[in-house]
Write a protein that holds these residues in place. Structure first.
Motif, PDB file in Angstrom:
ATOM      1  N   ALA A  91     -20.555  10.902 -13.538  1.00 22.19           N
ATOM      2  CA  ALA A  91     -19.356  10.408 -12.850  1.00 22.19           C
ATOM      3  C   ALA A  91     -18.416   9.663 -13.786  1.00 22.19           C
ATOM      4  N   ASP A  92     -18.932   9.100 -14.861  1.00 18.30           N
ATOM      5  CA  ASP A  92     -18.080   8.342 -15.775  1.00 18.30           C
ATOM      6  C   ASP A  92     -17.529   9.185 -16.925  1.00 18.30           C
ATOM      7  N   THR A  93     -17.489  10.497 -16.770  1.00 19.85           N
ATOM      8  CA  THR A  93     -17.003  11.398 -17.806  1.00 19.85           C
ATOM      9  C   THR A  93     -15.534  11.126 -18.100  1.00 19.85           C
ATOM     10  N   ARG A  94     -15.215  10.963 -19.368  1.00 22.19           N
ATOM     11  CA  ARG A  94     -13.831  10.763 -19.791  1.00 22.19           C
ATOM     12  C   ARG A  94     -13.364  11.893 -20.700  1.00 22.19           C
ATOM     13  N   ARG A  95     -14.285  12.542 -21.386  1.00 25.85           N
ATOM     14  CA  ARG A  95     -13.943  13.637 -22.296  1.00 25.85           C
ATOM     15  C   ARG A  95     -14.289  14.952 -21.605  1.00 25.85           C
TER      16      ARG A  95
ATOM     17  N   LEU B 124     -20.669  20.639  -3.855  1.00 24.96           N
ATOM     18  CA  LEU B 124     -20.049  19.380  -3.445  1.00 24.96           C
ATOM     19  C   LEU B 124     -18.642  19.674  -2.923  1.00 24.96           C
ATOM     20  N   PRO B 125     -18.199  18.899  -1.950  1.00 22.24           N
ATOM     21  CA  PRO B 125     -16.863  19.115  -1.392  1.00 22.24           C
ATOM     22  C   PRO B 125     -15.775  18.720  -2.395  1.00 22.24           C
ATOM     23  N   LEU B 126     -14.605  19.301  -2.245  1.00 24.59           N
ATOM     24  CA  LEU B 126     -13.487  19.024  -3.140  1.00 24.59           C
ATOM     25  C   LEU B 126     -13.132  17.542  -3.148  1.00 24.59           C
ATOM     26  N   GLU B 127     -13.115  16.920  -1.976  1.00 24.40           N
ATOM     27  CA  GLU B 127     -12.758  15.499  -1.891  1.00 24.40           C
ATOM     28  C   GLU B 127     -13.739  14.630  -2.688  1.00 24.40           C
ATOM     29  N   GLU B 128     -15.017  14.967  -2.617  1.00 27.14           N
ATOM     30  CA  GLU B 128     -16.028  14.221  -3.359  1.00 27.14           C
ATOM     31  C   GLU B 128     -15.841  14.416  -4.860  1.00 27.14           C
ATOM     32  N   ALA B 129     -15.541  15.626  -5.274  1.00 29.81           N
ATOM     33  CA  ALA B 129     -15.316  15.895  -6.697  1.00 29.81           C
ATOM     34  C   ALA B 129     -14.096  15.133  -7.199  1.00 29.81           C
ATOM     35  N   MET B 130     -13.031  15.120  -6.414  1.00 30.93           N
ATOM     36  CA  MET B 130     -11.813  14.427  -6.825  1.00 30.93           C
ATOM     37  C   MET B 130     -12.044  12.926  -6.936  1.00 30.93           C
ATOM     38  N   SER B 131     -12.753  12.342  -5.992  1.00 35.22           N
ATOM     39  CA  SER B 131     -12.982  10.895  -6.047  1.00 35.22           C
ATOM     40  C   SER B 131     -14.012  10.527  -7.112  1.00 35.22           C
ATOM     41  N   THR B 132     -15.046  11.332  -7.284  1.00 37.44           N
ATOM     42  CA  THR B 132     -16.085  11.041  -8.277  1.00 37.44           C
ATOM     43  C   THR B 132     -15.536  11.114  -9.696  1.00 37.44           C
ATOM     44  N   TYR B 133     -14.739  12.141  -9.972  1.00 37.07           N
ATOM     45  CA  TYR B 133     -14.281  12.379 -11.333  1.00 37.07           C
ATOM     46  C   TYR B 133     -12.850  11.913 -11.589  1.00 37.07           C
TER      47      TYR B 133
END
Length: 95
Positions: free
Chosen positions: A28-32, A50-59
């Protein structure tokens, strides 16, 4: 072995027969963002891991950025998601 409780699906089968789990997603803390991490998130969302909303908020992604990844992956595969391929793959049509 301890399995953490998560909502939804734990694993999905991809069209090539391989199995993708939540462990295959980037942290979840990916920056690169390299192409392999981008394609993992795209596959995870498209195949229902995983749902799109979860992916957008996680990443920390915008919908526009995610849709750009999807279209680049659909048009050029994982090669189209590489930052060094911007000039080659992401030129407007007709140029």
């Amino acid at each position: 072995m301890f399995l953490r409780k998560v909502e939804g699906v734990r694993a999905v089968r991809l069209p090539d027969g391989t199995r993708m789990t939540r462990a295959d997603l980037p942290p979840a803390d990916t920056r690169r963002w390299v192409a392999s991490r981008k394609i993992a998130v795209v596959r995870g969302v498209l195949y229902g891991l995983l749902p799109l909303e979860e992916a957008m908020s996680t990443y920390g992604l915008s919908e526009e950025e995610f849709n750009a990844w999807v279209s680049a992956a659909a048009e050029h595969g994982a090669e189209g998601l590489k930052a060094t391929a911007l000039k080659r793959y992401r030129q407007p049509k007709g140029e």
